[in-house]
Design a protein around this motif. Structure first.
Motif, PDB file in Angstrom:
ATOM      1  N   THR A   1     113.877 -14.076 113.378  1.00  0.00           N
ATOM      2  CA  THR A   1     113.453 -15.162 112.494  1.00  0.00           C
ATOM      3  C   THR A   1     114.553 -15.537 111.514  1.00  0.00           C
ATOM      4  O   THR A   1     115.095 -14.670 110.829  1.00  0.00           O
TER       5      THR A   1
ATOM      6  N   SER B   1     118.912 -26.656 117.251  1.00  0.00           N
ATOM      7  CA  SER B   1     118.560 -25.683 116.223  1.00  0.00           C
ATOM      8  C   SER B   1     119.634 -25.606 115.140  1.00  0.00           C
ATOM      9  O   SER B   1     120.771 -26.045 115.351  1.00  0.00           O
TER      10      SER B   1
ATOM     11  N   ARG C   1     105.122 -19.063 115.918  1.00  0.00           N
ATOM     12  CA  ARG C   1     105.157 -18.990 117.376  1.00  0.00           C
ATOM     13  C   ARG C   1     105.398 -17.552 117.843  1.00  0.00           C
ATOM     14  O   ARG C   1     105.771 -16.696 117.063  1.00  0.00           O
TER      15      ARG C   1
ATOM     16  N   GLY D   1     107.317 -14.679 119.933  1.00  0.00           N
ATOM     17  CA  GLY D   1     108.584 -14.286 120.534  1.00  0.00           C
ATOM     18  C   GLY D   1     108.536 -12.825 120.922  1.00  0.00           C
ATOM     19  O   GLY D   1     107.475 -12.194 120.876  1.00  0.00           O
TER      20      GLY D   1
ATOM     21  N   LYS E   1     108.419 -19.055 121.062  1.00  0.00           N
ATOM     22  CA  LYS E   1     109.672 -19.363 120.370  1.00  0.00           C
ATOM     23  C   LYS E   1     110.753 -19.782 121.362  1.00  0.00           C
ATOM     24  O   LYS E   1     111.659 -20.518 121.027  1.00  0.00           O
ATOM     25  N   TYR E   2     110.696 -19.213 122.573  1.00  0.00           N
ATOM     26  CA  TYR E   2     111.686 -19.525 123.595  1.00  0.00           C
ATOM     27  C   TYR E   2     111.057 -19.223 124.947  1.00  0.00           C
ATOM     28  O   TYR E   2     110.142 -18.408 125.049  1.00  0.00           O
TER      29      TYR E   2
ATOM     30  N   SER F   1     104.741 -11.014 116.785  1.00  0.00           N
ATOM     31  CA  SER F   1     105.386 -12.045 115.970  1.00  0.00           C
ATOM     32  C   SER F   1     104.495 -12.332 114.774  1.00  0.00           C
ATOM     33  O   SER F   1     103.276 -12.418 114.903  1.00  0.00           O
TER      34      SER F   1
END
Lengths: 287, 980
Positions: free
Chosen positions: B93, B117, B448, B450, B533-534, B547
């Motif tokens: 984060t 980003s 989110r 991760g 997140k990804y 998370s």
């Protein structure tokens, strides 16, 4: 370091006997994104006689509320955006990038703007103080405290100008709670805010003599012990300490000692504190 | 890599922190001349590129030109010898980066997409001749390898091009499917799965501990054999989470020996509360106990207050800042997740660490690999973590403590607690009750998901060992949480937009959804809907990820539209991820396939029962055979400087304790600024009432007598509140057991005694437990510097936290002596009870006689104290705790910056009388006019010791025992942490 007030007959806390008649003018208190002192700010204004709406900045941007319906705009304390990219900076960017026209129009009216702590940092980044010649650019900075960490402690403030905000105030005694409150500006700016009597409050010792930059009376290293300044036109006040957090007698750091001393000499114990005067002055301006 | 990458460096032209920062690094032993700092923003975009002019505009948005300057795509030019850049590892984060991104999005009226980003990093410019070894050590001081990346250049390497541009993008290539796991294998292989995790079919690597033992794995195998299929990896991971010690508290739930068939929790903790509530009848203060995320008691006719104290020990050992931060924001969510959502109103903290001046040189692996952080780094990090959490969230932190003992060097204890406030009803609806119904939508709110925090719950259930997974660490984002906290508690709760709510803590949605599913008996989740997140996460990872900053809501379909619209307006991500059902099953789908389908009954209650055996052997320790010194002047100075007795004010003032405007009695009191044991805070504007908080903890008594250790904790926690004027009948308590080696019968024997001590003491005082938590494996196993195996276990530690309601804060009493001439009393009886005391520890001994408990006499005494305070007869009151009577007297004098003339009774050795830690006592000062009334109120409990007088503390028995200026006492009390 005993607290003496030589030559002064001062009650450190003043009793407000009855609730004042509320005024019709209303305050808009900004919230959202980590601002966190909106509730106590609303309570203190209500006690002084002014109603307020707490409005999330997104609801202003969406047009659900209109800034021009209000007479006092307050940026309260908090940690907007977690102080990322500099305290108050990101929130100021959000205001400038979305609400600037309304804010400019608001400033041309006979209205007031108050920023406390994070609110002062937002005002500084927006250039609403000092706003020489109504030029809204950044002329001052509230840098990280000299000690490099947030510090929460009571400080004594004295007014250094006679204006609508400071009228009738002998001292304020309230907490600071910030990591970035270290006032700085150029020599030219300092000369001008001095000349135009824009320094509203300075940090001082308990006996109201100068803090002379010394810790802990000046808690953060501020230039000239500056704790708060007004705009050039006097309608905007930015202040680092939090008078709204010490509105009752029992919220003062030293109240248990004061109570005991008053009891021993048969004085009545007050319920309010001297910090209310600042908010009463705001209401008096509109009254 | 994105199409365009730019780098902006911002630095102060006049840096106010330069001196402090430089001094701090120098005191850590680095021969630097100066340490300059630049904030770096790396902007990586696919969607569009920025012109130089635009980049300059971006730069000016990220700084204040009055004191800062920026350089765009050019290196900062200042003199230095070494440059060292600290950024985050991929996926960690990055709050500053996220804020910068929002500013850019606003400014350019654009939305960043998946490939866009902003990353933040900090660039240190070091002036000074440092060796390679120094630089490596400095890097490890400024960065934590678990969350940070470090990039280093010399002046030459930096040259005219500066640092390299690094984009810490997450790239995952894992095949995101659910795998079947074969459990029809021999027990040796089976226990490897439990201990090291499922073997990944692609890499062959173990995925990290499930912390399931053989009996549990057999139960799981039997269940799936009956079903006629093999479990999937997600099913095994989910069972491991739900059955973890962290979530199920098996040690407190299991039968113990022959005399505790129902387990410690039911027999000693819950039973104490049940009995007290029954005995109090109409006077019962409890609203919700044990069943919800926090416990709750009545505040007044309209409001209730909640309290919960959590521990976050294992994560804080690895990443002190991140661990403590997620600890405090996590327990804030236990407040938001109480009932339909209480507002966090007060934070509390507690840290148990090793001596910060020591460097124990411990390693998790052989050959000096994977070092344990030093106590100083742990202390610095956890202090900052709790501060960042509370300060950023606008929650005052007036109460807390630090306790030092080198047995915490292998694993620190980090306690974090939150008090909440909530109306008891809104338009006839009880806000403290909740129930999801079949058909309600499952909504995930907040951050989110991760890979961070995978295996957090199972990992904290194991002792810290070399294979501790790095993904077990998370960094919190208090502002994301503040956003949803505000919208839930202030906007979504009262209109009734949702029927149930709980927080996502240990085990993530696997635990929160399955827990809420109990309310309606079933749930169905579509993992494809969970915002990530990804990309590239496997279904089991999505399901158990920890998370941070997430809540789960049960939303009736008719309210989903307004709820989602409100969340969108507040920029809080809210997503429907499934629905609650009454199928009796927990069903999870991914890519159209059912990847998990387990009966709730098995998920929650299929855990095989254990029967634990305990042993207890009373230990004896040598008694000191040291004569009493003729004078105690130097002893008192030395005692005041002891870490567990001296001032840690530097922590109290880093924490905002005035926000929300309810400050009444804060963390430091009096002109002399002494740390108090209890605080008082108003939580409802306009009300005369306030919330008092205190705590008690005596790990130094544990090895001598765990039963009395527990009693001492409870008495001290209660007494702290009685001292400020809170009556016994409005006090509730919380327990946090932090034990060690809980697989050893001896340790369980101590645990059983401590739990029995809890029952007996709590029922005697009539103070119910309303919430509790345990953490059972606080051990470190690893190696010393010369490869010798080492095990360090924390002392059995029980923190008792107390909460009580003050009827009228204007009558509250602070600890500082106030007026010259006032009388000084000790209330309560002093016996020779120095076992485990600070004084014996000062002499290098443990001893055997820990303080006894006469609860009947104490209860009567506390009632009298309450009456005396109610009648305003008391000028100051302070409980006698660690360090004994003399330490309490000294603190009262220092706080008031007033001297005292004290005469102590003959009979006992003066040092024993003055440093005994006998329970149930207060030091009180009283105005001379109130002497008779006060003595009548306190009866035989009041022992007059002397007067407040002058500027020195003088103690006499037959001769002068001590005579010291209070200024000297103050200096000693404040000396140890002066430079922190």
């Amino acid at each position: 370091m005993t607290s003496k007030h030589p030559g002064r007959k001062q009650t450190p806390a003043q009793e407000r006997t009855s609730a004042p008649e509320p005024i019709p003018e209303k305050a808009l208190i900004m919230s959202g994104f980590g601002i966190n002192s909106e509730m106590e700010t609303k309570v203190v204004l209500a006690r002084a006689g002014m109603g307020a709406d707490i409005v999330h900045i997104n609801d202003l941007i969406d047009g659900r509320f209109d800034l021009l319906d209000y007479r006092l705009l307050v940026f309260p304390g908090g940690f907007s955006y977690g102080d990322d990219t500099g305290a108050g900076n990101a929130y100021a960017n959000r205001v400038r990038n979305n609400l600037w026209r309304d804010v400019e129009e608001f400033l041309t009216g006979d209205n007031l703007v108050l920023g406390i702590c994070n609110g002062f940092q937002i005002l500084a980044n927006l250039g609403l103080v000092p706003a020489f010649d109504r030029q809204y650019k950044r002329d001052i900075a509230l840098m990280p405290n000299r000690k490099g960490v947030l510090e929460c402690r009571f400080v004594t403030l004295k007014p250094t100008a006679d204006n609508l905000w400071t009228r009738g105030i002998e001292q304020l005694y309230c907490p600071v709670a910030h990591g970035e409150g270290n006032f700085f500006c150029s020599r030219d700016t300092l000369d001008r805010i001095r000349r135009e009597k824009m320094i509203a409050f300075t940090y001082c010792r308990e006996d109201l003599s100068s803090a002379r930059g010394e810790y802990p009376w000046n808690p953060n290293g501020s230039l000239e012990d500056i704790a708060g300044i007004t705009s050039s036109d006097g309608k905007v006040l930015g202040l680092m300490p939090h008078p709204e957090r010490a509105m009752e007698f029992t919220s003062l750091y030293n109240w248990p000692l004061l109570r005991e001393q008053m009891k021993r000499v048969g004085k009545p114990i007050p319920s309010g504190s001297m910090n209310m005067q600042l908010f009463q002055n705001i209401v008096a301006f509109f009254r | 890599m994105a199409a365009s990458v730019h780098r902006i460096e911002v630095r102060y032209t006049r840096d106010p922190r330069l001196k402090t920062r430089t001094d701090r690094i120098r005191t850590l032993g680095f021969p630097i001349e100066e340490l300059h700092l630049a904030d770096v923003y790396t902007i990586s975009t696919d969607a569009r590129d920025f012109t130089q002019k635009e980049l300059q505009q971006i730069g000016s948005q990220l700084m204040n030109p009055v004191v800062q300057e920026c350089s765009v795509d050019e290196p900062t030019r200042i003199p230095f010898d070494h440059a060292l850049e600290v950024g985050f590892l991929p996926g960690v984060t990055d709050n500053v980066g996220a804020t910068a991104r929002q500013t850019l999005e606003d400014f350019f009226s654009m939305k960043f997409g998946d490939g866009d980003s902003v990353y933040s990093s900090q660039l240190y410019f070091i002036c000074g001749k440092l060796s390679e070894e120094d630089l490596i050590r400095l890097a490890s001081t400024l960065a934590n390898p678990l969350v940070n990346r470090v990039h280093r250049k010399t002046r030459q390497e930096y040259g005219t091009r500066g640092m390299d541009v690094i984009v810490p993008e997450v790239r995952l290539h894992e095949l995101p499917v659910a795998e079947k796991v074969d459990l029809d294998i021999d027990d040796l292989e089976l226990s490897r799965i439990g201990k090291e995790g499922i073997s990944d079919p692609l890499s062959g690597q173990r995925r990290g501990p499930l912390a399931l033992d053989l009996a549990q794995l057999h139960a799981i195998r039997d269940y799936f054999t009956k079903k006629g299929r093999k479990p999937t990896d997600i099913e095994l991971e989910a069972l491991a989470q739900t059955w973890s010690e962290h979530c199920k508290h098996t040690i407190f739930a299991s039968a113990m020996d022959d005399d505790v068939p129902d387990g410690l929790y039911r027999t000693y903790i819950q039973a104490a509360t049940n009995r007290i509530r029954k005995e109090k009848g109409e006077q019962d203060i409890c609203v919700t106990v044990f069943t919800d995320n926090s416990g709750a008691i009545i505040f007044d006719d309209q409001y209730l207050v909640t309290h919960k104290v959590e521990t976050h020990n294992s994560p804080s050992a690895l990443d002190p800042f991140g661990g403590a931060l997620t600890g405090i924001v996590g327990v804030n969510r236990d407040t938001i997740g109480f009932g339909l959502g209480a507002k966090p109103a007060i934070n509390v903290y507690g840290f148990c660490v090793g001596d910060p001046d020591s460097d124990p040189a411990l390693f998790r692996l052989k050959d000096r690999q994977n070092p344990v952080l030093s106590p100083r780094r742990i202390l610095d990090g956890v202090i900052r973590g709790v501060g960042a959490g509370g300060n950023c969230s606008g929650i005052p932190t007036p109460q807390g403590f630090v306790y030092f003992d080198n047995r915490y060097s292998g694993k620190p204890l980090v306690f974090a607690g939150t008090v909440g406030i909530m109306p008891r009803e809104h338009e006839g609806r009880k806000l403290f009750e909740k129930r999801a119904q079949a058909g309600d939508l499952i909504v995930m709110v907040g951050g989110r998901v991760g890979k961070d925090g995978i295996h957090g719950a199972t990992f904290s259930s194991e002792a810290l060992d070399p294979a501790s997974p790095v993904t077990a660490v998370q960094i919190g984002d208090p502002i994301t949480q503040k956003k949803f906290s505000d919208v839930i508690v202030k906007e979504a709760r009262d209109p009734g937009f949702y029927r149930s709510i709980t927080d996502n803590g240990a085990g993530g949605i696997s635990c929160s959804v399955a827990e809420m599913a109990k309310e309606c008996n079933g749930c169905r989740v579509t993992l494809d809907s969970v915002p990530l997140k990804y990309p590239g996460m496997a279904p089991w990872e999505i399901w158990i990820s920890e998370s941070q900053e997430r809540m789960t809501l049960a939303v009736p379909p008719e309210h989903i539209a307004p709820l989602l619209e409100l969340m969108q307006r507040r920029e809080v991500e809210a997503t429907v991820i499934g629905e609650f059902t009454d199928s009796g099953r927990c069903v999870v789908e991914y890519h159209g396939n059912v990847v998990m389908d387990i009966e709730l009954a098995f998920l929650h209650d299929g855990l095989p029962k254990k029967h634990l055996k305990t042993i207890y052997t009373k230990k004896t320790f040598p008694e000191p055979a040291i004569p009493c010194p003729e004078r105690l002047d130097s002893t008192l100075i030395a005692m005041l400087r002891r870490r567990n007795l001296c001032s840690k004010e530097f922590i109290s003032i880093q924490y905002d304790h005035a926000v929300q405007g309810g400050h009444v009695l804060g963390p430091v009191q009096g002109k002399g600024r002494v740390q108090a044991d209890s605080s008082l805070t108003k939580v409802v504007p306009g009300s005369k009432k306030g919330v008092g908080l205190s705590q008690g903890m005596f790990p130094s008594y544990s090895e001598i007598d765990p039963y009395l250790m527990a009693g001492a904790g409870i008495d001290t926690a209660i007494r702290g509140l009685v001292a400020i004027g809170i009556p016994l009948d409005s006090i509730a308590i919380l327990d946090n057991f932090c034990w060690c080696s809980s697989d050893e019968p001896e340790r369980l024997g101590q645990l059983k005694l401590a739990a029995r001590g809890c029952y007996d003491t709590a029922t005697a005082f009539g103070t119910p437990f309303i919430s509790g938590k345990d953490s059972m494996y606080n051990d470190f196993s690893g190696f010393g510097a010369d490869n010798n195996p080492m095990k360090i276990s924390v002392p059995p530690t029980l923190l008792i936290s107390s909460i009580g309601i003050h009827e009228d804060v204007a009558k509250a009493v602070s600890m500082d002596a106030k007026v010259d001439g006032d009388l000084v009393y000790v209330i309560g009886e002093t016996a020779e009870e120095l076992g485990g005391s600070e004084y014996f520890s000062h002499l290098g001994f443990t001893g055997n006689t820990v303080p006894g408990l006469d609860t009947a006499a104490m209860k009567e005494r506390y009632g009298r104290m309450t009456e005396a305070i109610r009648h305003e007869l008391v000028a100051s009151a302070f409980p006698v705790t660690h360090g004994g009577l003399l330490i309490a007297i000294a603190k009262v004098a220092i706080a008031g910056r007033l001297g005292m003339d004290i005469t102590i009774p003959a009979g006992m050795r003066p040092d024993h009388y003055l440093f005994s830690e006998s329970l149930g006592r207060f030091v009180v000062t009283v105005g001379a006019d109130n002497k008779r009334a006060f003595e009548r109120a306190l009866g035989k409990n009041a022992h007059l010791l002397g007067r407040v007088r002058g500027t020195s503390l003088r103690i006499t028995q037959e001769t002068t025992v001590l005579d010291l200026p209070v200024g000297e006492l103050e200096a000693a009390y404040k000396a140890p942490f002066l430079r922190y």
